[in-house]
Design a protein around this motif. Structure first.
Motif, PDB file in Angstrom:
ATOM      1  N   VAL A  85       0.826  -1.209   0.000  1.00  0.00           N
ATOM      2  CA  VAL A  85       0.000   0.000   0.000  1.00  0.00           C
ATOM      3  C   VAL A  85       0.860   1.259   0.000  1.00  0.00           C
ATOM      4  O   VAL A  85       0.663   2.173  -0.807  1.00  0.00           O
ATOM      5  CB  VAL A  85      -0.968   0.007   1.213  1.00  0.00           C
ATOM      6  N   SER A  86       1.826   1.320   0.908  1.00  0.00           N
ATOM      7  CA  SER A  86       2.660   2.523   1.016  1.00  0.00           C
ATOM      8  C   SER A  86       3.504   2.735  -0.236  1.00  0.00           C
ATOM      9  O   SER A  86       3.703   3.868  -0.683  1.00  0.00           O
ATOM     10  CB  SER A  86       3.562   2.435   2.258  1.00  0.00           C
ATOM     11  N   GLU A  91       5.143   5.620  -5.035  1.00  0.00           N
ATOM     12  CA  GLU A  91       5.817   5.468  -6.321  1.00  0.00           C
ATOM     13  C   GLU A  91       5.003   5.939  -7.515  1.00  0.00           C
ATOM     14  O   GLU A  91       5.496   5.892  -8.649  1.00  0.00           O
ATOM     15  CB  GLU A  91       6.225   4.003  -6.533  1.00  0.00           C
ATOM     16  N   LEU A  92       3.800   6.415  -7.317  1.00  0.00           N
ATOM     17  CA  LEU A  92       2.998   6.887  -8.445  1.00  0.00           C
ATOM     18  C   LEU A  92       3.717   7.985  -9.245  1.00  0.00           C
ATOM     19  O   LEU A  92       3.762   7.918 -10.484  1.00  0.00           O
ATOM     20  CB  LEU A  92       1.626   7.378  -7.971  1.00  0.00           C
ATOM     21  N   PRO A  93       4.334   8.984  -8.596  1.00  0.00           N
ATOM     22  CA  PRO A  93       5.074   9.999  -9.370  1.00  0.00           C
ATOM     23  C   PRO A  93       6.214   9.381 -10.190  1.00  0.00           C
ATOM     24  O   PRO A  93       6.465   9.809 -11.323  1.00  0.00           O
ATOM     25  CB  PRO A  93       5.615  10.941  -8.298  1.00  0.00           C
ATOM     26  N   LEU A  94       6.901   8.385  -9.623  1.00  0.00           N
ATOM     27  CA  LEU A  94       7.988   7.729 -10.341  1.00  0.00           C
ATOM     28  C   LEU A  94       7.460   7.011 -11.582  1.00  0.00           C
ATOM     29  O   LEU A  94       8.087   7.050 -12.649  1.00  0.00           O
ATOM     30  CB  LEU A  94       8.701   6.742  -9.422  1.00  0.00           C
ATOM     31  N   LEU A  95       6.299   6.365 -11.455  1.00  0.00           N
ATOM     32  CA  LEU A  95       5.708   5.666 -12.590  1.00  0.00           C
ATOM     33  C   LEU A  95       5.359   6.646 -13.703  1.00  0.00           C
ATOM     34  O   LEU A  95       5.631   6.386 -14.881  1.00  0.00           O
ATOM     35  CB  LEU A  95       4.463   4.888 -12.144  1.00  0.00           C
ATOM     36  N   HIS A  96       4.798   7.783 -13.322  1.00  0.00           N
ATOM     37  CA  HIS A  96       4.466   8.797 -14.331  1.00  0.00           C
ATOM     38  C   HIS A  96       5.718   9.401 -14.952  1.00  0.00           C
ATOM     39  O   HIS A  96       5.798   9.597 -16.171  1.00  0.00           O
ATOM     40  CB  HIS A  96       3.605   9.896 -13.710  1.00  0.00           C
ATOM     41  N   LYS A  97       6.709   9.681 -14.130  1.00  0.00           N
ATOM     42  CA  LYS A  97       7.956  10.278 -14.608  1.00  0.00           C
ATOM     43  C   LYS A  97       8.621   9.402 -15.677  1.00  0.00           C
ATOM     44  O   LYS A  97       9.165   9.907 -16.662  1.00  0.00           O
ATOM     45  CB  LYS A  97       8.917  10.469 -13.426  1.00  0.00           C
ATOM     46  N   ASN A  98       8.555   8.084 -15.468  1.00  0.00           N
ATOM     47  CA  ASN A  98       9.191   7.145 -16.397  1.00  0.00           C
ATOM     48  C   ASN A  98       8.217   6.562 -17.413  1.00  0.00           C
ATOM     49  O   ASN A  98       8.575   5.653 -18.169  1.00  0.00           O
ATOM     50  CB  ASN A  98       9.859   6.018 -15.606  1.00  0.00           C
ATOM     51  N   LEU A 111      -6.482 -10.054  -1.984  1.00  0.00           N
ATOM     52  CA  LEU A 111      -5.708  -9.072  -1.237  1.00  0.00           C
ATOM     53  C   LEU A 111      -6.602  -8.331  -0.249  1.00  0.00           C
ATOM     54  O   LEU A 111      -7.815  -8.204  -0.471  1.00  0.00           O
ATOM     55  CB  LEU A 111      -5.059  -8.061  -2.189  1.00  0.00           C
ATOM     56  N   PRO A 112      -6.042  -7.807   0.843  1.00  0.00           N
ATOM     57  CA  PRO A 112      -6.834  -6.980   1.765  1.00  0.00           C
ATOM     58  C   PRO A 112      -7.465  -5.806   1.016  1.00  0.00           C
ATOM     59  O   PRO A 112      -6.896  -5.300   0.029  1.00  0.00           O
ATOM     60  CB  PRO A 112      -5.790  -6.493   2.776  1.00  0.00           C
ATOM     61  N   ALA A 113      -8.633  -5.382   1.469  1.00  0.00           N
ATOM     62  CA  ALA A 113      -9.409  -4.364   0.759  1.00  0.00           C
ATOM     63  C   ALA A 113      -8.608  -3.092   0.485  1.00  0.00           C
ATOM     64  O   ALA A 113      -8.669  -2.520  -0.615  1.00  0.00           O
ATOM     65  CB  ALA A 113     -10.665  -4.024   1.558  1.00  0.00           C
ATOM     66  N   ARG A 114      -7.840  -2.635   1.468  1.00  0.00           N
ATOM     67  CA  ARG A 114      -7.081  -1.393   1.289  1.00  0.00           C
ATOM     68  C   ARG A 114      -6.001  -1.554   0.228  1.00  0.00           C
ATOM     69  O   ARG A 114      -5.798  -0.663  -0.612  1.00  0.00           O
ATOM     70  CB  ARG A 114      -6.460  -0.971   2.619  1.00  0.00           C
ATOM     71  N   ALA A 115      -5.306  -2.687   0.245  1.00  0.00           N
ATOM     72  CA  ALA A 115      -4.257  -2.940  -0.739  1.00  0.00           C
ATOM     73  C   ALA A 115      -4.850  -3.032  -2.145  1.00  0.00           C
ATOM     74  O   ALA A 115      -4.297  -2.483  -3.104  1.00  0.00           O
ATOM     75  CB  ALA A 115      -3.514  -4.218  -0.391  1.00  0.00           C
TER      76      ALA A 115
END
Length: 246
Positions: A85-86, A91-98, A111-115
């Protein structure tokens, strides 16, 4: 090593898969709890993902959590889910950057609901990225995947949706979790273990296998480049002879 100079661009593996093994043993060697190793393993995921995108790998699949991993101690499983989750949030900005598109395979509904919520949100937010597809194998088991495909195909035959005679590799591929991914070209496993551990059994039929005696938290850009360079010097015959290829 300079990746641009040392690697042959036209011989890069299109689909690279990695069994990220050795987090727990890495931590144990340092007198730490296993979760310490998983936390450092996340840093390696970030490093290797960025490097793969930079090199020009189109598809990267990481074995993040197997169906068998649910049997591990409760605190370790909870830590792995918390890290998932964390990491997805961070890492969302890193995914967009690349320009990386996130994908997931496996029984992700377990998977747990939050994940699951975070995973689906990041998948949706990166859906238009095109440079590389990063696939996380989560609650994944190849035997379960194949079993599910057989059940689904059998039901379609029973209901006259497809004929028994029409079943071929394409139809089987289309019923696997990886239906939108090409076959694996290179499979890397860290930690020195020489086994596949129920990972992409159908998809690695003709993959080149590379085992390295380095725990995942210590797996570096240099190790990655060495593995790819080794792959580029192998002859992939797919059942043919060297003479036929030449």
């Amino acid at each position: 090593m300079n990746s641009k100079n040392e690697l042959i661009e036209e011989r890069l593996p299109k689909h690279l898969a990695i069994i990220m093994d050795g987090n727990g043993r890495w931590a144990k060697e340092k007198g730490k709890l296993r979760v310490f190793g998983h936390e450092h393993g996340v840093k390696t995921v970030r490093l290797i993902t960025e490097k793969c995108a930079e090199i020009g790998i189109k598809y990267l699949t990481l074995y993040a959590f197997s169906t068998e991993n649910w049997k591990r101690p409760k605190i370790e499983v909870e830590t792995l889910m918390r890290l998932l989750v964390s990491s997805l949030k961070r890492e969302l900005p890193l995914l967009h950057k690349n320009d990386i598109k996130l994908n997931a395979i496996g029984n992700i509904e377990s998977l747990p609901a939050r994940a699951l919520k975070e995973l689906n949100e990041v998948i949706a937010k990166t859906a238009e990225n095109k440079t590389m597809t990063l696939t996380l194998a989560l609650s994944y088991g190849a035997r379960e995947e194949i079993k599910n495909a057989v059940q689904c195909i059998s039901a379609k035959v029973k209901n006259n949706i497809i004929s028994l005679e029409s079943i071929d590799e394409t139809i089987i591929n289309n019923h696997l979790y990886t239906r939108n991914l090409p076959d694996v070209d290179l499979l890397i496993r860290t930690s020195g273990e020489h086994r596949i551990s129920n990972f992409l059994l159908w998809q690695i039929a003709y993959a080149e296998l590379y085992f390295i005696d380095v725990f995942w938290p210590d797996f570096s850009e240099q190790h990655l480049l060495e593995a790819i360079k080794n792959y580029q010097h192998r002859e992939r015959r797919f059942g043919k002879t060297s003479e036929q290829l030449n």
